[in-house]
Design a protein around this motif. Structure first.
Motif, PDB file in Angstrom:
ATOM      1  N   PRO A  47       0.931  -1.053   0.055  1.00  0.00           N
ATOM      2  CA  PRO A  47      -0.096   0.091   0.033  1.00  0.00           C
ATOM      3  C   PRO A  47       1.005   1.246   0.051  1.00  0.00           C
ATOM      4  O   PRO A  47       1.709   1.132   0.667  1.00  0.00           O
ATOM      5  CB  PRO A  47      -0.635  -0.100   1.376  1.00  0.00           C
ATOM      6  CG  PRO A  47      -0.669  -1.674   1.685  1.00  0.00           C
ATOM      7  CD  PRO A  47       0.606  -2.212   1.205  1.00  0.00           C
ATOM      8  N   PRO A  48       0.384   2.388  -0.706  1.00  0.00           N
ATOM      9  CA  PRO A  48       1.366   3.637  -0.733  1.00  0.00           C
ATOM     10  C   PRO A  48       1.405   3.875   0.416  1.00  0.00           C
ATOM     11  O   PRO A  48       2.722   4.616   0.875  1.00  0.00           O
ATOM     12  CB  PRO A  48       0.273   4.490  -1.700  1.00  0.00           C
ATOM     13  CG  PRO A  48      -0.352   3.631  -2.733  1.00  0.00           C
ATOM     14  CD  PRO A  48      -0.755   2.330  -1.485  1.00  0.00           C
ATOM     15  N   GLU A  49       0.606   4.313   1.450  1.00  0.00           N
ATOM     16  CA  GLU A  49       0.976   4.569   2.631  1.00  0.00           C
ATOM     17  C   GLU A  49       2.056   3.869   3.579  1.00  0.00           C
ATOM     18  O   GLU A  49       2.905   4.631   3.946  1.00  0.00           O
ATOM     19  CB  GLU A  49      -0.384   4.610   3.478  1.00  0.00           C
ATOM     20  CG  GLU A  49      -0.484   5.507   4.970  1.00  0.00           C
ATOM     21  CD  GLU A  49      -1.643   5.300   5.574  1.00  0.00           C
ATOM     22  OE1 GLU A  49      -1.738   5.217   6.855  1.00  0.00           O
ATOM     23  OE2 GLU A  49      -2.780   5.485   4.912  1.00  0.00           O
ATOM     24  N   GLU A  50       2.014   2.669   3.224  1.00  0.00           N
ATOM     25  CA  GLU A  50       3.012   2.070   3.913  1.00  0.00           C
ATOM     26  C   GLU A  50       4.398   2.070   3.417  1.00  0.00           C
ATOM     27  O   GLU A  50       5.394   2.246   4.169  1.00  0.00           O
ATOM     28  CB  GLU A  50       2.682   0.450   3.755  1.00  0.00           C
ATOM     29  CG  GLU A  50       2.378  -0.349   5.121  1.00  0.00           C
ATOM     30  CD  GLU A  50       1.970  -1.700   4.930  1.00  0.00           C
ATOM     31  OE1 GLU A  50       3.230  -2.359   4.616  1.00  0.00           O
ATOM     32  OE2 GLU A  50       1.079  -2.130   5.194  1.00  0.00           O
ATOM     33  N   THR A  51       4.535   2.359   2.179  1.00  0.00           N
ATOM     34  CA  THR A  51       5.830   2.570   1.470  1.00  0.00           C
ATOM     35  C   THR A  51       6.287   4.019   1.787  1.00  0.00           C
ATOM     36  O   THR A  51       7.495   4.149   2.243  1.00  0.00           O
ATOM     37  CB  THR A  51       5.516   2.701   0.084  1.00  0.00           C
ATOM     38  OG1 THR A  51       5.057   1.306  -0.539  1.00  0.00           O
ATOM     39  CG2 THR A  51       6.759   2.867  -0.847  1.00  0.00           C
ATOM     40  N   LEU A  52       5.221   4.861   1.792  1.00  0.00           N
ATOM     41  CA  LEU A  52       5.658   6.146   2.341  1.00  0.00           C
ATOM     42  C   LEU A  52       6.418   6.366   3.704  1.00  0.00           C
ATOM     43  O   LEU A  52       7.285   7.135   4.223  1.00  0.00           O
ATOM     44  CB  LEU A  52       4.709   7.273   2.244  1.00  0.00           C
ATOM     45  CG  LEU A  52       4.196   7.768   0.885  1.00  0.00           C
ATOM     46  CD1 LEU A  52       2.984   8.473   1.016  1.00  0.00           C
ATOM     47  CD2 LEU A  52       5.137   8.490   0.335  1.00  0.00           C
ATOM     48  N   HIS A  53       5.554   5.518   4.557  1.00  0.00           N
ATOM     49  CA  HIS A  53       6.200   5.271   6.100  1.00  0.00           C
ATOM     50  C   HIS A  53       7.487   4.660   5.995  1.00  0.00           C
ATOM     51  O   HIS A  53       8.435   5.424   6.808  1.00  0.00           O
ATOM     52  CB  HIS A  53       5.173   4.554   6.907  1.00  0.00           C
ATOM     53  CG  HIS A  53       3.966   5.095   7.384  1.00  0.00           C
ATOM     54  ND1 HIS A  53       3.629   6.156   8.192  1.00  0.00           N
ATOM     55  CD2 HIS A  53       2.719   4.676   7.123  1.00  0.00           C
ATOM     56  CE1 HIS A  53       2.645   6.494   8.332  1.00  0.00           C
ATOM     57  NE2 HIS A  53       1.797   5.565   7.594  1.00  0.00           N
TER      58      HIS A  53
END
Length: 117
Positions: free
Chosen positions: A97-103
């Motif tokens: 998920p993009p949010e996990e990648t950003l984190h």
């Protein structure tokens, strides 16, 4: 089977070896595994899974009809629908998920920032 993880440990021992000694160490390692670990583990794995599959097949003949009755399932096509839904769901998980990648990127940059101090 844990062989890939175990064989990764071999990398540190052959990293600075000559091509000949590297190949010799790798061959010796895998010959040892072939004779002492892999076949035994693979045999046990296959046998245990075979027994488990036989148990599941045997038990499903009595369990499945009662579950279908309890869940009021009259048509077997629902199982194919559920299988397709599960496939779609799992395929949707093939990318992080993009949010996990950003984190993760944020955390890595914080680590680099801290290290650069």
């Amino acid at each position: 089977m844990a062989m890939p993880t175990v064989s990764n440990a071999l990398a540190s021992t052959v990293r600075y070896a000559t091509a000949f000694h590297r190949q010799q160490a790798i061959n010796t390692y895998f010959e040892h595994n072939d004779h002492f670990e892999v076949y035994v583990n693979l045999t046990n794995f296959l046998f245990d899974n075979y027994k488990q599959a036989l148990t599941i097949i045997h038990d499903s003949k009595t369990i499945l009809p009662s579950l279908k009755r309890d869940l009021s399932i009259d048509d077997n096509s629902i199982f194919y629908k559920w299988l397709e839904e599960e496939k779609e769901y799992l395929e949707g998980l093939s990318h992080e998920p993009p949010e996990e990648t950003l984190h993760m990127e944020y955390w890595q940059r914080l680590e680099k920032f801290e290290a650069s101090r």
